[in-house]
Write an enzyme that holds these catalytic residues in place. Structure first.
Site, PDB file in Angstrom:
ATOM      1  N   TYR A 155       0.848  -1.200   0.000  1.00  0.00           N
ATOM      2  CA  TYR A 155       0.000   0.000   0.000  1.00  0.00           C
ATOM      3  C   TYR A 155       0.887   1.255   0.000  1.00  0.00           C
ATOM      4  O   TYR A 155       0.679   2.176  -0.799  1.00  0.00           O
ATOM      5  CB  TYR A 155      -0.896  -0.038   1.243  1.00  0.00           C
ATOM      6  CG  TYR A 155      -1.771   1.173   1.438  1.00  0.00           C
ATOM      7  CD1 TYR A 155      -2.966   1.312   0.739  1.00  0.00           C
ATOM      8  CD2 TYR A 155      -1.419   2.179   2.331  1.00  0.00           C
ATOM      9  CE1 TYR A 155      -3.787   2.416   0.921  1.00  0.00           C
ATOM     10  CE2 TYR A 155      -2.229   3.284   2.521  1.00  0.00           C
ATOM     11  CZ  TYR A 155      -3.417   3.403   1.818  1.00  0.00           C
ATOM     12  OH  TYR A 155      -4.216   4.501   2.001  1.00  0.00           O
ATOM     13  N   LYS A 159       1.314   4.352  -2.816  1.00  0.00           N
ATOM     14  CA  LYS A 159       1.058   5.761  -2.506  1.00  0.00           C
ATOM     15  C   LYS A 159       2.316   6.613  -2.740  1.00  0.00           C
ATOM     16  O   LYS A 159       2.227   7.749  -3.215  1.00  0.00           O
ATOM     17  CB  LYS A 159       0.555   5.908  -1.063  1.00  0.00           C
ATOM     18  CG  LYS A 159      -0.777   5.208  -0.823  1.00  0.00           C
ATOM     19  CD  LYS A 159      -1.891   5.731  -1.729  1.00  0.00           C
ATOM     20  CE  LYS A 159      -3.258   5.159  -1.378  1.00  0.00           C
ATOM     21  NZ  LYS A 159      -4.342   5.735  -2.174  1.00  0.00           N
TER      22      LYS A 159
HETATM   23  P1  NAP Z   1     -13.374   3.348   1.711  1.00  0.00           P
HETATM   24  O1  NAP Z   1     -14.246   3.914   2.772  1.00  0.00           O
HETATM   25  O2  NAP Z   1     -13.064   1.893   1.715  1.00  0.00           O
HETATM   26  O3  NAP Z   1     -14.009   3.759   0.279  1.00  0.00           O
HETATM   27  C1  NAP Z   1     -13.360   3.331  -0.895  1.00  0.00           C
HETATM   28  C2  NAP Z   1     -14.155   3.785  -2.094  1.00  0.00           C
HETATM   29  O4  NAP Z   1     -13.464   3.352  -3.274  1.00  0.00           O
HETATM   30  C3  NAP Z   1     -15.546   3.178  -2.158  1.00  0.00           C
HETATM   31  O5  NAP Z   1     -16.409   4.080  -2.820  1.00  0.00           O
HETATM   32  C4  NAP Z   1     -15.314   1.926  -3.006  1.00  0.00           C
HETATM   33  O6  NAP Z   1     -16.542   1.494  -3.575  1.00  0.00           O
HETATM   34  C5  NAP Z   1     -14.320   2.488  -4.029  1.00  0.00           C
HETATM   35  N1  NAP Z   1     -13.473   1.496  -4.685  1.00  0.00           N
HETATM   36  C6  NAP Z   1     -12.693   0.553  -4.126  1.00  0.00           C
HETATM   37  N2  NAP Z   1     -12.081  -0.163  -5.065  1.00  0.00           N
HETATM   38  C7  NAP Z   1     -12.487   0.318  -6.261  1.00  0.00           C
HETATM   39  C8  NAP Z   1     -12.213  -0.017  -7.604  1.00  0.00           C
HETATM   40  N3  NAP Z   1     -11.405  -1.035  -7.939  1.00  0.00           N
HETATM   41  N4  NAP Z   1     -12.803   0.717  -8.593  1.00  0.00           N
HETATM   42  C9  NAP Z   1     -13.642   1.736  -8.281  1.00  0.00           C
HETATM   43  N5  NAP Z   1     -13.945   2.098  -7.032  1.00  0.00           N
HETATM   44  C10 NAP Z   1     -13.372   1.390  -6.026  1.00  0.00           C
HETATM   45  O7  NAP Z   1     -11.938   4.071   1.686  1.00  0.00           O
HETATM   46  P2  NAP Z   1     -11.485   5.528   2.178  1.00  0.00           P
HETATM   47  O8  NAP Z   1     -10.914   5.378   3.530  1.00  0.00           O
HETATM   48  O9  NAP Z   1     -12.521   6.527   1.917  1.00  0.00           O
HETATM   49  O10 NAP Z   1     -10.250   5.743   1.194  1.00  0.00           O
HETATM   50  C11 NAP Z   1     -10.304   6.554   0.039  1.00  0.00           C
HETATM   51  C12 NAP Z   1      -8.892   6.866  -0.412  1.00  0.00           C
HETATM   52  O11 NAP Z   1      -8.202   7.512   0.652  1.00  0.00           O
HETATM   53  C13 NAP Z   1      -8.066   5.620  -0.755  1.00  0.00           C
HETATM   54  O12 NAP Z   1      -7.244   5.885  -1.876  1.00  0.00           O
HETATM   55  C14 NAP Z   1      -7.211   5.405   0.477  1.00  0.00           C
HETATM   56  O13 NAP Z   1      -6.010   4.748   0.180  1.00  0.00           O
HETATM   57  C15 NAP Z   1      -6.983   6.843   0.898  1.00  0.00           C
HETATM   58  N6  NAP Z   1      -6.616   6.982   2.319  1.00  0.00           N
HETATM   59  C16 NAP Z   1      -7.456   6.543   3.305  1.00  0.00           C
HETATM   60  C17 NAP Z   1      -7.059   6.694   4.626  1.00  0.00           C
HETATM   61  C18 NAP Z   1      -7.908   6.247   5.792  1.00  0.00           C
HETATM   62  O14 NAP Z   1      -7.396   6.230   6.931  1.00  0.00           O
HETATM   63  N7  NAP Z   1      -9.174   5.924   5.603  1.00  0.00           N
HETATM   64  C19 NAP Z   1      -5.814   7.268   4.929  1.00  0.00           C
HETATM   65  C20 NAP Z   1      -5.002   7.702   3.893  1.00  0.00           C
HETATM   66  C21 NAP Z   1      -5.417   7.551   2.595  1.00  0.00           C
HETATM   67  P3  NAP Z   1     -16.722  -0.050  -4.091  1.00  0.00           P
HETATM   68  O15 NAP Z   1     -16.191  -0.919  -3.002  1.00  0.00           O
HETATM   69  O16 NAP Z   1     -18.197  -0.198  -4.326  1.00  0.00           O
HETATM   70  O17 NAP Z   1     -15.950  -0.135  -5.343  1.00  0.00           O
END
Ligand code: NAP
Length: 249
Positions: A155, A159
């Site tokens: 991961y 990033k």
């Molecule tokens: P989340 O709650 O799991 O939401 C992920 C979203 O992406 C959902 O809408 C999911 O919908 C969609 N998704 C996943 N795989 C996909 C694919 N192959 N094609 C299209 N859509 C897809 O995650 P989040 O925490 O909001 O994270 C969003 C971004 O922020 C990510 O890039 C993550 O790495 C980054 N981030 C998160 C955190 C954290 O602590 N939460 C920290 C740093 C960075 P479906 O499952 O229906 O496809």
């Protein structure tokens, strides 16, 4: 404040059905934009789009498939033209040491987090060049791409790779008015990290955050509005860290 307005602009937000992507889509709409959200699961996607009102529509797409990404950008452009692309879809499906990760698990994370963002950017940017009205591409990365976090190797590598892609694409596309920036969140309260923070690791991870709490998607969305807007018209190739001070440790 007019320069922060997104009125008259159209945005595509991948992974917009929940979590950070949903928060960004909501903030864009509040700032006046029309927004297309994309995700894999049709039901939750359409529910999310409906909850965001008449200025939002949902288009199904798996960003790990370049052909689906091309079709998504094509369809979105017909509703656009697009001014803003947010590469937010991302996965972090396991919390494992490097020697425990299988080749299949490695590929799955790279295909979504890195390849998905790469080809979505290329598809959108080429149309932005042709339209001649510039554009703003925002990659949602992670502080894990800056500081080493154990059990997050693949991961973190995707990033960190996305940080360098942000800079390379910003350099290559500046002459055509397409800005490319990244937002690197720390821990954000979403489904992605719910199980991890509920596990035995949660207390230690929380203790590592100087501001003492996880972020909410709203904490991240403001920076996305700024980077998408004319207020950031001289900003390209930047990584905006929103992590409650986590990278300082
Ligand atoms: P989340 O709650 O799991 O939401 C992920 C979203 O992406 C959902 O809408 C999911 O919908 C969609 N998704 C996943 N795989 C996909 C694919 N192959 N094609 C299209 N859509 C897809 O995650 P989040 O925490 O909001 O994270 C969003 C971004 O922020 C990510 O890039 C993550 O790495 C980054 N981030 C998160 C955190 C954290 O602590 N939460 C920290 C740093 C960075 P479906 O499952 O229906 O496809």
């Amino acid at each position: 404040m007019e320069r922060f307005s997104l009125s008259g602009k159209t945005a595509l937000v991948t992974g917009g059905s929940r979590g950070i992507g949903y928060g960004i889509a909501k903030a864009f709409i509040e700032a006046g934009a029309r927004v297309i959200i994309a995700a894999r699961s049709e039901g939750p996607l359409q529910e999310a789009a409906a909850s965001l009102g008449a200025n939002c529509i949902g288009l199904r797409c798996d960003v790990s498939e370049p052909a689906e990404v091309a079709a998504l950008v094509e369809r979105a452009w017909q509703l656009g033209p697009l001014d803003i692309l947010v590469n937010n879809a991302g996965i972090s499906p396991y919390y494992k040491r490097a020697e425990q990760v299988t080749p299949e698990e490695f590929d799955a994370v790279v295909r979504v987090n890195l390849r998905g963002a790469y080809f979505a950017s290329v598809e959108a940017a080429q149309r932005m060049f042709a339209a001649g009205r510039g554009g703003s591409i925002i990659n949602v990365t992670s502080v894990a791409g800056i500081v080493p976090l154990e059990r997050q190797g693949v991961y973190a590598a995707t990033k960190a790779g996305l940080h360098q892609l942000t800079k390379v694409m910003a350099l290559e596309w500046a002459d055509r008015g397409v800005r490319v920036n990244a937002i690197a969140p720390g821990w954000v309260e979403t489904d992605l990290v719910g199980a991890l923070f509920a596990s035995r690791h949660g207390e230690r991870l929380r203790a590592d955050i100087p501001l003492g709490r996880l972020a909410t998607p709203d904490d991240v969305a403001g920076a996305a509005v700024w980077l998408a807007s004319d207020a950031a018209s001289y900003v390209t190739g930047s990584i905006v860290v929103i992590d409650g001070g986590r990278q300082l440790r």
